[in-house]
Design an enzyme around this catalytic site. Structure first.
Site, mmCIF file in Angstrom:
data_model
loop_
_atom_site.group_PDB
_atom_site.id
_atom_site.type_symbol
_atom_site.label_atom_id
_atom_site.label_comp_id
_atom_site.label_asym_id
_atom_site.label_seq_id
_atom_site.Cartn_x
_atom_site.Cartn_y
_atom_site.Cartn_z
ATOM 1 N N CYS A 32 61.229 78.762 57.345
ATOM 2 C CA CYS A 32 62.016 79.271 56.377
ATOM 3 C C CYS A 32 61.691 79.919 54.860
ATOM 4 O O CYS A 32 61.653 81.297 54.651
ATOM 5 C CB CYS A 32 63.494 78.834 56.095
ATOM 6 S SG CYS A 32 63.746 78.026 57.486
ATOM 7 N N HIS A 53 64.967 81.142 50.101
ATOM 8 C CA HIS A 53 65.539 79.592 50.931
ATOM 9 C C HIS A 53 66.825 79.125 51.369
ATOM 10 O O HIS A 53 67.064 79.370 51.565
ATOM 11 C CB HIS A 53 63.425 78.942 50.310
ATOM 12 C CG HIS A 53 63.782 77.429 50.781
ATOM 13 N ND1 HIS A 53 64.177 76.929 52.535
ATOM 14 C CD2 HIS A 53 63.879 76.294 50.048
ATOM 15 C CE1 HIS A 53 63.877 76.007 52.611
ATOM 16 N NE2 HIS A 53 64.000 74.936 51.596
#
Length: 464
Positions: A80, A140
């Site tokens: 991610c 993120h």
């Protein structure tokens, strides 16, 4: 790279000092400048209906019919944090050195010559006269501070959570001192959609679609699902009876021809293994839960599309739907991203815009890195000189660049894979390799890196 380096990567590293650039605003653009609806779905692989997958996704399918779908799009990192940092900066992980979970506020820092003056995607639009808004998981966590004119923030974690986990303890067989606890678990929870953070994010977006603006807007919406834990209300599970679930192709000895570095990357003892899932009767249940989560997100997307259609912005809004990487559901022995194989790097990418073809599919490999420059060209904005991706507008409109199309993904320093039409080549930091011919081996079960038949093809891909 040592095993502990990969653990360090996965748990989140590279804490860097932050800085903020001064924004050079331009005059407000014309009223007819297109708006942007920028929608990220966490951990979404290509099992959606319009990509011939088993998921029931009428709203994603509707969006696909409105524009152009890329069925072979790939992230720039199968994790991610670095994937989203790459997408939002327009730079590759190998350029920024961001390979791990760098906090949002520390992506741009004085000590990193490539990021200290970088303009994030939403900032570029603001600098060219746009009102920017964002909610949910876009970077993120959410976004670096003060980089949206309006921020709805992001609910911490990936809840809501039941009092106790349903199936998976989050540690598996991992050494708890070396590995963190995964959120991985699956089951029907909570009771209704309104308790999901994504539902509240969509409420926030819908509210803003009903407002008037004196300039075009950039609206970012980052869904938390399909990220684990695979929790959504029971009604979404009911769409997928267990007897109808088909598990992905799996070969027990699949990893016997993988180089040691590849095995180290794939060593994720906190995650359930495919063998465990098979032995405990959980494999179909995990796939069912994943599909249920996809359908839930699809429902929330439908609420956004309906609100947009009934707003004054419906005819003048560019929509892009993307995911940060794929997700393995038992392929290569585990349930995770964290790999340089097809099922970890490939994710959906769909563009809809007033001046794009409708219902078109492009099967050539492309990069999520291309989202930034593509949105600029679709919006009529000047190119950003630091973008390392290429605009996909000519490909969407005129089929240009299909033959030479390729996508590069990086996981950790000097571990790269390149996908071209029909082939995947992986090269690790120690020089070891993998090569797959998708025409005969779509599941990437047989490593052909030492097969002389493919020597010339491998050399071409090395040179790309």
């Amino acid at each position: 790279m040592k095993i502990y380096n990969y653990v360090f990567l996965i748990l989140g590293t590279m804490l860097l000092p932050s800085c903020h650039e001064k924004k050079n605003r331009t005059d407000t653009l014309e009223e007819k400048q297109p708006n942007i609806l920028f929608i990220g779905v966490d951990d979404l692989n290509t099992m959606i209906g319009s990509f011939d997958g088993p998921a029931k996704t009428p709203n994603i399918d509707r969006l696909a019919a409105m524009g152009v779908s890329f069925t072979d799009a790939h992230c720039q990192a199968p994790l991610c944090g670095p994937s989203r940092a790459s997408l939002m900066t327009g730079l590759r992980p190998s350029t920024t050195g961001i390979y791990g979970m760098t906090p949002d506020n520390e992506i741009r820092r004085e000590g990193n010559s490539t990021t200290k003056d970088i303009t994030f995607l939403q900032e570029y639009f603001e600098n060219h006269g746009y009102h920017t808004m964002g909610i949910g998981k876009l970077f993120h966590i959410h976004a670096p501070d003060s980089t949206f004119n309006e921020s709805g923030g992001r609910v911490k974690g990936f809840g809501p959570y039941p009092e106790e986990r349903f199936v998976w303890d989050g540690f598996g067989t991992a050494d708890r001192k070396k590995y963190g606890r995964t959120s991985t678990d699956w089951g029907a929870f909570p009771e209704n959609d309104t308790l999901m953070p994504d539902h509240k994010s969509v409420d926030w977006v819908i509210d803003r679609l009903h407002k008037k603006y004196d300039k075009p807007f950039f609206m970012g919406l980052g869904f938390l699902r399909v990220h684990v834990p695979l929790y959504v209300p029971q009604k979404w599970f009911d769409l997928y009876p267990l007897d109808d679930i088909k598990t992905p192709p799996y070969k027990a000895n699949d990893l016997e021809d993988i180089p040691p570095v590849g095995l180290q990357i794939n060593d994720l003892p906190m995650m359930p293994t495919t063998d465990w899932a098979k032995e405990n009767g959980e494999w179909k249940k995990i796939v069912q839960a994943y599909l249920a989560c996809i359908s839930y997100v699809d429902y929330e997307l439908g609420r956004v599309l309906e609100a947009l259609e009934h707003s004054e912005y419906g005819d003048n809004t560019i929509i892009v739907l993307w995911s940060d990487h794929g997700y393995r559901l038992g392929e290569k022995g585990t349930f995770a991203k964290h790999a340089l194989w097809e099922t970890a790097t490939k994710a959906p990418l769909i563009f809809s815009a007033p001046n794009l073809p409708k219902g078109k599919k492009i099967d050539a490999p492309v990069e999520m890195l291309s989202i930034y420059p593509t949105l600029l060209e679709l919006s009529g904005l000047p190119k950003y000189s630091k973008n390392e991706g290429i605009s996909l507008v000519n490909m969407m409109k005129n089929n240009e660049g299909l033959v030479d199309a390729h996508a590069i993904t990086t996981f950790g320093m000097n571990n790269h894979t390149i996908k071209t039409n029909g082939y995947r080549y992986i090269r690790y930091e120690d020089g070891t390799e993998e090569f797959y011919d998708h025409s005969t081996d779509p599941n990437e079960w047989t490593n052909q890196a030492k097969n002389l038949k493919y020597k010339s093809q491998i050399e071409r891909m090395k040179d790309t």
